[in-house]
Design a protein around this motif. Structure first.
Motif, PDB file in Angstrom:
ATOM      1  N   HIS A 287       8.374  99.550  62.319  1.00 30.90           N
ATOM      2  CA  HIS A 287       7.810 100.576  61.457  1.00 30.90           C
ATOM      3  C   HIS A 287       8.632 100.708  60.163  1.00 30.90           C
ATOM      4  CE1 HIS A 287       5.766 104.164  60.160  1.00 30.90           C
ATOM      5  NE2 HIS A 287       6.887 104.873  60.191  1.00 30.90           N
ATOM      6  N   LEU A 322      -4.221 107.828  65.074  1.00 34.16           N
ATOM      7  CA  LEU A 322      -3.063 108.653  65.434  1.00 34.16           C
ATOM      8  C   LEU A 322      -3.379 109.672  66.528  1.00 34.16           C
ATOM      9  CD1 LEU A 322      -1.569 109.326  61.877  1.00 34.16           C
ATOM     10  CD2 LEU A 322      -0.805 107.663  63.584  1.00 34.16           C
ATOM     11  N   ARG A 325      -0.947 109.680  69.531  1.00 32.11           N
ATOM     12  CA  ARG A 325       0.336 110.281  69.187  1.00 32.11           C
ATOM     13  C   ARG A 325       0.219 111.801  69.154  1.00 32.11           C
ATOM     14  NH1 ARG A 325       4.847 108.330  66.278  1.00 32.11           N
ATOM     15  NH2 ARG A 325       3.740 106.370  65.989  1.00 32.11           N
ATOM     16  N   GLU A 355      -2.085 108.283  56.158  1.00 31.43           N
ATOM     17  CA  GLU A 355      -1.308 107.943  57.352  1.00 31.43           C
ATOM     18  C   GLU A 355       0.080 108.574  57.322  1.00 31.43           C
ATOM     19  OE1 GLU A 355       0.390 104.036  59.769  1.00 31.43           O
ATOM     20  OE2 GLU A 355      -0.952 103.786  58.059  1.00 31.43           O
ATOM     21  N   ASN A 356       0.766 108.502  56.178  1.00 28.14           N
ATOM     22  CA  ASN A 356       2.130 109.017  56.121  1.00 28.14           C
ATOM     23  C   ASN A 356       2.184 110.530  56.159  1.00 28.14           C
ATOM     24  OD1 ASN A 356       4.303 106.786  55.688  1.00 28.14           O
ATOM     25  ND2 ASN A 356       2.550 106.112  54.461  1.00 28.14           N
ATOM     26  N   ARG A 359       1.390 111.389  59.834  1.00 25.42           N
ATOM     27  CA  ARG A 359       2.526 110.991  60.681  1.00 25.42           C
ATOM     28  C   ARG A 359       3.687 111.965  60.523  1.00 25.42           C
ATOM     29  NH1 ARG A 359       3.540 106.092  63.042  1.00 25.42           N
ATOM     30  NH2 ARG A 359       1.898 104.497  62.923  1.00 25.42           N
ATOM     31  N   ASN A 360       3.977 112.349  59.276  1.00 24.49           N
ATOM     32  CA  ASN A 360       5.073 113.285  59.045  1.00 24.49           C
ATOM     33  C   ASN A 360       4.835 114.606  59.764  1.00 24.49           C
ATOM     34  OD1 ASN A 360       6.612 111.604  57.486  1.00 24.49           O
ATOM     35  ND2 ASN A 360       6.813 113.035  55.787  1.00 24.49           N
ATOM     36  N   ALA A 363       5.365 114.199  63.395  1.00 26.24           N
ATOM     37  CA  ALA A 363       6.758 113.941  63.758  1.00 26.24           C
ATOM     38  C   ALA A 363       7.598 115.209  63.742  1.00 26.24           C
ATOM     39  CB  ALA A 363       7.349 112.901  62.816  1.00 26.24           C
ATOM     40  N   GLY A 419       8.328 108.140  54.298  1.00 23.91           N
ATOM     41  CA  GLY A 419       6.923 108.530  54.277  1.00 23.91           C
ATOM     42  C   GLY A 419       6.508 109.229  52.997  1.00 23.91           C
TER      43      GLY A 419
END
Length: 456
Positions: A287, A322, A325, A355-356, A359-360, A363, A419
């Motif tokens: 990644h 995602l 996740r 996506e970023n 994802r952030n 996370a 990200g």
């Protein structure tokens, strides 16, 4: 021969002067032609000559008149022939008394019934040639003075030669100083080019000079600006390589360590645990490499095709990818958007943003949090927002949010810290920007990307 057609400022100046001289030549010929035709139409030359000749005939008898007019005819026509104008015809004269007795006539006018053909002057055809005639009277005599009409081609030939000769003499007297001035004026530019060419291949240090000539200053300033951009780019690349090497060291070390553990595990349970840790370390390294390549591509400004992109469909695909996740993390993700929102854009940049940001949020948000993706605006000014109700971001960390490898103080979640840097570069690629703002229900944080996408 090739050098003859190479663009040259000196040659361009000389050609411009040549064109200018040709235009001056044409204009002067046109002015002289207009003046000549006006003089002929107004009889500004023939009438004064005829009136002067008639005055000399006062008191003369027929024999004296013939002698005076014959002498004047010879003198006038000889002067016309000596003028060097090819094709010029002779003047014709005829003198009669008021009662019609002929005192003198040029040979071509002896048998011409001029009283009926040109009683008051005007065009007269003599021997197939059209003449302009002037008639002047005194108490004793009537005088006809005829001049052959000059055709336009003949007149153009006369006037062109008359104007061309002085211009031909003047052209080198003007062109040579202009050419020398250009050559000498370009000498500082050639000297500057030689100094730049003598620099080392990788020398991007400032030139460190201010030219005396005002015309060279914009060029030197532009070159200094380009050198500064190059230095900044090299500095960024070096920092990027150093940061990337530092960040890759940890996951690669973990991969090596877990690989040794797998090889030396004494039980199946230890082997499974080491294998799982090895896969996580490999995933993190993979990644990180992917993020580094994405960021490098965006920062390099590598051209990508602009195509119609449906932001709604792109967001759905990212959320589907995602979803496992989000489910594992116990986070609810929702999408609020119109049915379709099609904009011309770089599809890769759009996917990187969505996506970023998602994802952030996944996370850094704890279980039970909510993440909302909002698509608004139209083709002229689309907007992509991702908001959550997680722990938020300390105010002190906000100015550094979009820096590379910046993860904030006290962050326990694993991540690359790339990200938001990728989101910023992707937003710039789309002609927009990204800003941090409030999250959901007064908690968390939100990121919004706005801007006009590039035309296809």
């Amino acid at each position: 021969m090739k050098g003859l057609f190479t663009p040259s400022l000196s040659r361009r100046v000389v050609l411009a002067l040549l064109v200018a001289f040709m235009l001056v030549w044409v204009v002067l010929v046109a002015i002289d032609m207009l003046a000549f035709k006006t003089a002929v139409a107004r009889q500004q030359v023939l009438r004064p000559a005829a009136e002067t000749l008639l005055e000399t005939l006062a008191g003369a008898d027929a024999g004296g008149v013939a002698l005076i007019v014959r002498s004047s005819e010879v003198q006038f026509n000889r002067s016309r022939q000596h003028a060097g104008l090819d094709g010029v015809g002779d003047l014709l004269f005829r003198v009669e008394s008021p009662d019609g007795r002929l005192a003198y006539a040029s040979a071509a006018l002896v048998s011409l019934p001029i009283r009926s053909v040109a009683p008051e002057g005007g065009p007269v055809t003599v021997g197939g040639v059209v003449h302009d005639s002037i008639v002047v009277d005194s108490p004793a005599w009537r005088l006809w003075l005829l001049e052959p009409e000059v055709g336009t081609p003949t007149l153009l030939r006369w006037l062109s030669v008359e104007v061309f000769v002085p211009l031909l003499v003047a052209f080198p007297l003007v062109a040579l100083p202009a050419w020398l001035a250009v050559r000498r004026g370009l000498a500082p530019l050639r000297a500057l080019a030689a100094r730049i060419a003598a620099r080392a291949p990788f020398d991007v240090s400032p030139l460190g000079e201010t030219p005396r000539h005002a015309e060279l200053r914009p060029l030197v300033e532009a070159f200094e600006t380009q050198l500064a951009r190059t230095r900044d780019g090299i500095a960024r690349e070096r920092a990027f390589v150093q940061d990337a090497a530092h960040e890759l060291r940890t996951p690669l070390a973990v991969v090596c360590a877990q690989a040794h553990r797998v090889a030396r595990a004494s039980t199946e349970a230890d082997r499974d645990e080491s294998r799982a840790a090895l896969e996580r370390a490999a995933d993190r390294a993979s990644h990180l490499v992917h993020q580094l390549l994405t960021l490098a591509r965006l920062e390099a400004g590598t051209a990508r095709a602009t195509t119609p992109v449906d932001l709604v469909e792109a967001a759905r695909q990212v959320l589907i990818a995602l979803a496992p996740r989000a489910e594992t993390a116990g986070i609810e993700v929702s999408l609020r958007s119109p049915e379709r929102l099609v904009v011309p854009a770089d599809a890769g940049a759009v996917n990187s943003i969505l996506e970023n940001l998602v994802r952030n949020a996944l996370a850094y948000c704890p279980a039970g949090s909510e993440v909302e993706v909002v698509l608004e605006g139209g083709e002229a000014e689309p907007s992509v927002s991702v908001r959550d109700d997680g722990p938020g971001i300390p105010r002190a960390d906000v100015p550094r949010l979009f820096e590379r490898f910046e993860r904030g103080a006290g962050v326990a979640s694993a991540g690359t810290g790339l990200g938001l840097a990728i989101v910023r570069e992707a937003a710039r690629r789309l002609g927009g920007d990204v800003a941090a703002g409030p999250g959901l229900a007064g908690r968390g944080v939100g990121f919004t990307v706005r801007g006009r996408p590039p035309a296809p």
